[in-house]
Motif scaffolding. Structure first.
Motif: not given
Length: 80
Positions: A76-80
């Protein structure tokens, strides 16, 4: 699962396939065994790309080959 966990699992998997121990991976990669064991420690959260590259060089694989697995694709993306 974290990026670091996927990286260490990938190295463990390659070592198991090739029947080499983490200590041997360190030796063929020009990395100290303490660096290799530290990287595999679940309590340590960071790992340097330089260390990953050295391990890949020791295993005679490219970074592209190393990271080209479904496990890395599904992170999953580390930055949201």
């Amino acid at each position: 699962m974290s990026v670091k966990d996927v990286v260490t699992d990938r190295f463990r998997s390659i070592c198991n396939e090739r029947r080499i121990k983490i200590n041997e991976l360190a030796n063929i990669s020009g990395v100290t065994p303490s660096t290799a064991y530290s990287m595999m420690d679940n309590r340590r959260r960071d790992i340097s790309i330089t260390t990953i590259k050295k391990f890949c060089d020791g295993l005679d694989i490219s970074l592209g080959e190393f990271f080209s697995t479904p496990e890395f694709e599904s992170l999953e993306q580390e930055i949201y």
